[in-house]
Design a protein around this motif. Structure first.
Motif, PDB file in Angstrom:
ATOM      1  N   LEU A 125       0.623 -20.333  -9.536  1.00  0.00           N
ATOM      2  CA  LEU A 125       1.531 -21.059  -8.631  1.00  0.00           C
ATOM      3  C   LEU A 125       2.611 -21.795  -9.397  1.00  0.00           C
ATOM      4  N   PHE A 126       2.284 -22.176 -10.643  1.00  0.00           N
ATOM      5  CA  PHE A 126       3.264 -22.936 -11.422  1.00  0.00           C
ATOM      6  C   PHE A 126       3.781 -22.129 -12.620  1.00  0.00           C
ATOM      7  N   GLY A 127       3.719 -20.806 -12.487  1.00  0.00           N
ATOM      8  CA  GLY A 127       4.347 -19.931 -13.478  1.00  0.00           C
ATOM      9  C   GLY A 127       3.617 -19.853 -14.807  1.00  0.00           C
ATOM     10  N   GLN A 128       2.345 -20.254 -14.803  1.00  0.00           N
ATOM     11  CA  GLN A 128       1.586 -20.192 -16.061  1.00  0.00           C
ATOM     12  C   GLN A 128       0.619 -19.012 -16.032  1.00  0.00           C
ATOM     13  N   GLU A 129       0.399 -18.418 -17.209  1.00  0.00           N
ATOM     14  CA  GLU A 129      -0.525 -17.286 -17.305  1.00  0.00           C
ATOM     15  C   GLU A 129      -1.964 -17.777 -17.152  1.00  0.00           C
ATOM     16  N   TRP A 130      -2.864 -16.862 -16.873  1.00  0.00           N
ATOM     17  CA  TRP A 130      -4.287 -17.207 -16.843  1.00  0.00           C
ATOM     18  C   TRP A 130      -4.764 -17.610 -18.228  1.00  0.00           C
ATOM     19  N   PRO A 131      -5.759 -18.505 -18.273  1.00  0.00           N
ATOM     20  CA  PRO A 131      -6.375 -18.778 -19.580  1.00  0.00           C
ATOM     21  C   PRO A 131      -7.098 -17.526 -20.104  1.00  0.00           C
ATOM     22  N   GLU A 132      -7.207 -17.474 -21.422  1.00  0.00           N
ATOM     23  CA  GLU A 132      -7.860 -16.353 -22.124  1.00  0.00           C
ATOM     24  C   GLU A 132      -9.179 -15.926 -21.491  1.00  0.00           C
TER      25      GLU A 132
ATOM     26  N   ARG B  82      -2.382  -6.777 -13.529  1.00  0.00           N
ATOM     27  CA  ARG B  82      -1.451  -7.903 -13.618  1.00  0.00           C
ATOM     28  C   ARG B  82      -0.154  -7.398 -14.263  1.00  0.00           C
ATOM     29  N   HIS B  83       0.787  -7.014 -13.445  1.00  0.00           N
ATOM     30  CA  HIS B  83       2.040  -6.451 -13.957  1.00  0.00           C
ATOM     31  C   HIS B  83       2.932  -7.550 -14.534  1.00  0.00           C
ATOM     32  N   ALA B  84       3.761  -7.136 -15.482  1.00  0.00           N
ATOM     33  CA  ALA B  84       4.764  -8.088 -15.995  1.00  0.00           C
ATOM     34  C   ALA B  84       5.614  -8.496 -14.800  1.00  0.00           C
ATOM     35  N   GLY B  85       5.892  -9.754 -14.690  1.00  0.00           N
ATOM     36  CA  GLY B  85       6.721 -10.205 -13.562  1.00  0.00           C
ATOM     37  C   GLY B  85       5.903 -10.739 -12.398  1.00  0.00           C
ATOM     38  N   ASP B  86       4.607 -10.431 -12.356  1.00  0.00           N
ATOM     39  CA  ASP B  86       3.796 -10.911 -11.222  1.00  0.00           C
ATOM     40  C   ASP B  86       3.707 -12.437 -11.197  1.00  0.00           C
ATOM     41  N   THR B  87       3.539 -13.035 -12.371  1.00  0.00           N
ATOM     42  CA  THR B  87       3.389 -14.500 -12.388  1.00  0.00           C
ATOM     43  C   THR B  87       4.637 -15.159 -11.798  1.00  0.00           C
ATOM     44  N   ALA B  88       5.800 -14.591 -12.100  1.00  0.00           N
ATOM     45  CA  ALA B  88       7.035 -15.168 -11.540  1.00  0.00           C
ATOM     46  C   ALA B  88       7.053 -15.018 -10.021  1.00  0.00           C
ATOM     47  N   ILE B  89       6.495 -13.926  -9.507  1.00  0.00           N
ATOM     48  CA  ILE B  89       6.452 -13.756  -8.041  1.00  0.00           C
ATOM     49  C   ILE B  89       5.529 -14.808  -7.427  1.00  0.00           C
ATOM     50  N   CYS B  90       4.397 -15.050  -8.094  1.00  0.00           N
ATOM     51  CA  CYS B  90       3.427 -16.032  -7.564  1.00  0.00           C
ATOM     52  C   CYS B  90       4.024 -17.440  -7.539  1.00  0.00           C
ATOM     53  N   ALA B  91       4.937 -17.713  -8.467  1.00  0.00           N
ATOM     54  CA  ALA B  91       5.403 -19.093  -8.655  1.00  0.00           C
ATOM     55  C   ALA B  91       6.609 -19.423  -7.785  1.00  0.00           C
ATOM     56  N   GLN B  92       6.552 -19.105  -6.506  1.00  0.00           N
ATOM     57  CA  GLN B  92       7.627 -19.489  -5.579  1.00  0.00           C
ATOM     58  C   GLN B  92       7.585 -20.999  -5.357  1.00  0.00           C
ATOM     59  N   GLN B  93       8.722 -21.531  -4.985  1.00  0.00           N
ATOM     60  CA  GLN B  93       8.754 -22.967  -4.705  1.00  0.00           C
ATOM     61  C   GLN B  93       7.730 -23.319  -3.624  1.00  0.00           C
ATOM     62  N   LEU B  94       6.956 -24.375  -3.876  1.00  0.00           N
ATOM     63  CA  LEU B  94       5.961 -24.839  -2.904  1.00  0.00           C
ATOM     64  C   LEU B  94       6.463 -26.124  -2.275  1.00  0.00           C
TER      65      LEU B  94
ATOM     66  N   LEU C  18      -3.574 -33.541 -10.593  1.00  0.00           N
ATOM     67  CA  LEU C  18      -2.260 -34.138 -10.870  1.00  0.00           C
ATOM     68  C   LEU C  18      -2.015 -34.267 -12.374  1.00  0.00           C
ATOM     69  N   ALA C  19      -3.087 -34.418 -13.134  1.00  0.00           N
ATOM     70  CA  ALA C  19      -2.922 -34.534 -14.584  1.00  0.00           C
ATOM     71  C   ALA C  19      -2.537 -33.188 -15.201  1.00  0.00           C
ATOM     72  N   GLN C  20      -2.843 -32.104 -14.502  1.00  0.00           N
ATOM     73  CA  GLN C  20      -2.612 -30.782 -15.099  1.00  0.00           C
ATOM     74  C   GLN C  20      -1.434 -30.007 -14.498  1.00  0.00           C
ATOM     75  N   TRP C  21      -1.153 -30.211 -13.219  1.00  0.00           N
ATOM     76  CA  TRP C  21      -0.101 -29.406 -12.583  1.00  0.00           C
ATOM     77  C   TRP C  21       0.877 -30.297 -11.809  1.00  0.00           C
ATOM     78  N   PRO C  22       2.130 -29.877 -11.704  1.00  0.00           N
ATOM     79  CA  PRO C  22       3.137 -30.676 -10.971  1.00  0.00           C
ATOM     80  C   PRO C  22       3.039 -30.421  -9.468  1.00  0.00           C
ATOM     81  N   LEU C  23       2.026 -31.017  -8.848  1.00  0.00           N
ATOM     82  CA  LEU C  23       1.754 -30.704  -7.447  1.00  0.00           C
ATOM     83  C   LEU C  23       2.857 -31.222  -6.521  1.00  0.00           C
ATOM     84  N   PRO C  24       3.127 -30.477  -5.457  1.00  0.00           N
ATOM     85  CA  PRO C  24       4.064 -30.971  -4.443  1.00  0.00           C
ATOM     86  C   PRO C  24       3.342 -31.976  -3.539  1.00  0.00           C
ATOM     87  N   ALA C  25       3.960 -32.341  -2.412  1.00  0.00           N
ATOM     88  CA  ALA C  25       3.312 -33.234  -1.433  1.00  0.00           C
ATOM     89  C   ALA C  25       1.986 -32.619  -0.997  1.00  0.00           C
ATOM     90  N   LEU C  26       0.991 -33.488  -0.804  1.00  0.00           N
ATOM     91  CA  LEU C  26      -0.363 -33.008  -0.510  1.00  0.00           C
ATOM     92  C   LEU C  26      -0.800 -33.373   0.905  1.00  0.00           C
TER      93      LEU C  26
END
Ligand code: FCB
Length: 444
Positions: A254-261, A274-286, A343-351
């Motif tokens: 959701l925030f444009g980061q890859e999965w952990p190892e 997981r195609h190249a470019g998929d993460t960017a598709i997932c990371a639409q503005q929330l 909140l410590a890990q991701w830039p969450l929008p309004a909840l």
């Protein structure tokens, strides 16, 4: 909490109740509705407690007008519900106008009573004809087509829309533990499903925004708070693995980061989905995020072969803790802890807290339902929401799960989450003490 904390006053804070289509609507073949994977799953023997299914459920499809009136009487001004994808599209994926009509009538009733709709596009009832389900990348594109249909036909009446409800459940309960539809047990495949679900979310947001720009769009997650059973390093690592699966797996994309190892390792030979470019598709503005919170988990180092694939084994709390009737620990402070962790890990929008509630199976006695455990549970969780708000966290609303006792998935009708009791033999509704408690506060 004897009265509502001023920080939660209905003038500044959204109070609502939540339901989902498959759990309440029934009418599983009405107006050309096609089967969902939950209809198929219920038809398999041994899948659902007591062999129950969703064919009638709360018969909300026929009783929605009374149910909406009941909500209004209780003082609830916001309603989170889901749209059944298999009601809206036919087997050839074209629009089923007769199915859509049900939601138009529901929206009319809500408007009439001054209740704001808050829709979820997918709460697990995937059309059964979509071959391969969430293992097939094509399903993500069909979801985008469906999102576009809803945007075109209902979008002008839906101020806030979530794409998916709890994709963790669809992916891991559906394809790893196999306790939810479609009942597959394959760890690597569950990660494939998780990826395609998040891709669907991203494509769905793109498709919606191509039609309209005035909707608040987001997703509903059930993030995990997992504590290690002991201070032992193996248990701490297990708790981390459980949180990676339940949080990072969904929040990173959701925030444009890859999965952990660790997750890339677990998807193993299927990593190419997981195609190249998929993460960017997932990371639409929330525009918002919905959080569902019920309990926490406790993990220890994995014991069985299957748990070793996952990286953890869940265990009950060491000392006896209060539990709800479904057996989940009552742990209100977990709500604050999990939100602070996220909140410590991701830039969450309004909840928004889009679900919170308890299974309290108290039955009707002398015409009323004295669900004291649920009342205590709710009060304790409201206090945590007030605590978060006073700490400056941008939480804007709370939706109790659920308005009605309903079809609780693999538990069938054995677990009652409603603030309104449903007699499934007669469909009689009886507001419980918890509903009256809320009514008193919201009307005050
Ligand atoms: C959540 C689901 C909801 C309901 C509650 C008890 O995980 O979103 O449908 O089953 O749990």
């Amino acid at each position: 909490m004897q009265s509502l904390d001023p920080l939660l006053s209905p003038a500044r804070f959204e109070w609502g109740c939540a339901t989902s289509a498959f759990q309440i609507e029934g009418a599983s073949t009405a107006n050309g509705k096609v089967p969902s994977i939950w209809d198929s799953f219920c038809a398999e023997s041994g899948r659902i407690r007591d062999g129950n299914d969703g064919s009638v459920a709360c018969d909300h499809f026929h009783r929605f007008a009374d149910d909406v009136k009941l909500m209004a009487d209780l003082g609830l001004r916001h309603y989170r519900f889901s749209i059944a994808w298999p009601r809206i599209t036919r087997a050839d994926n074209t629009l089923n106008a007769a199915g859509l009509d049900f939601y138009k009538r529901l929206l009319d009733a809500l408007e009439h009573h001054g209740i704001t709709p808050n829709a979820t596009l997918f709460h697990w009832d995937l059309p059964a004809h979509l071959s391969g389900g969430w293992l097939n990348r094509e399903t993500a594109y069909r979801f985008a087509d469906y999102a576009e249909l809803i945007a075109r036909h209902l979008g002008d009446r839906l101020p806030r829309v979530a794409t998916l409800n709890e994709p963790w459940c669809s992916a891991f309960l559906g394809y790893d533990l196999g306790v939810f539809a479609p009942g597959v047990q394959d760890r690597a495949q569950s990660l494939v499903a998780a990826h395609h679900l998040m891709l669907a979310h991203g494509l769905g947001l793109q498709a919606w925004r191509a039609v309209r720009s005035d909707t608040m769009l987001g997703i509903v997650l059930n993030p995990e708070l997992c504590d290690p059973a002991t201070p032992d390093g193996g248990d701490a690592q297990a708790a981390r693995m459980a949180e990676l699966e339940r949080n990072d797996c969904f929040l990173n994309p959701l925030f444009g980061q890859e999965w952990p190892e660790e997750l890339i390792h677990q998807i193993g030979p299927h990593a190419h989905v997981r195609h190249a470019g998929d993460t960017a598709i997932c990371a639409q503005q929330l525009d918002f995020m919905g959080l569902n919170y019920y309990t926490r988990s406790i993990a220890q180092a994995p014991q069985s072969v299957r748990d070793k694939e996952r990286g953890y084994t869940f265990v009950p709390p060491q000392e006896p803790k209060p539990l709800t009737d479904i057996g989940w620990e009552i742990y209100p402070e977990g709500l604050t802890r999990v939100v602070q962790n996220l909140l410590a890990q991701w830039p969450l929008p309004a909840l928004w807290i889009t679900e919170n509630g308890a299974a309290d199976n108290t039955e009707v006695a002398h015409g009323s339902v004295d669900d004291g455990m649920r009342c205590d549970y709710l009060r304790a969780h409201f206090a945590e929401v007030a605590r978060l708000r006073s700490a400056g966290v941008d939480i804007r609303g709370y939706y109790v799960w659920s308005l009605l006792d309903n079809f609780e998935w693999a538990h069938g009708y054995s677990q009652r989450f409603g603030i309104v009791h449903v007699d499934f033999a007669t469909q009689k509704r009886t507001p419980k003490r918890s509903a009256l408690m809320l009514q008193g506060w919201l009307r005050a």
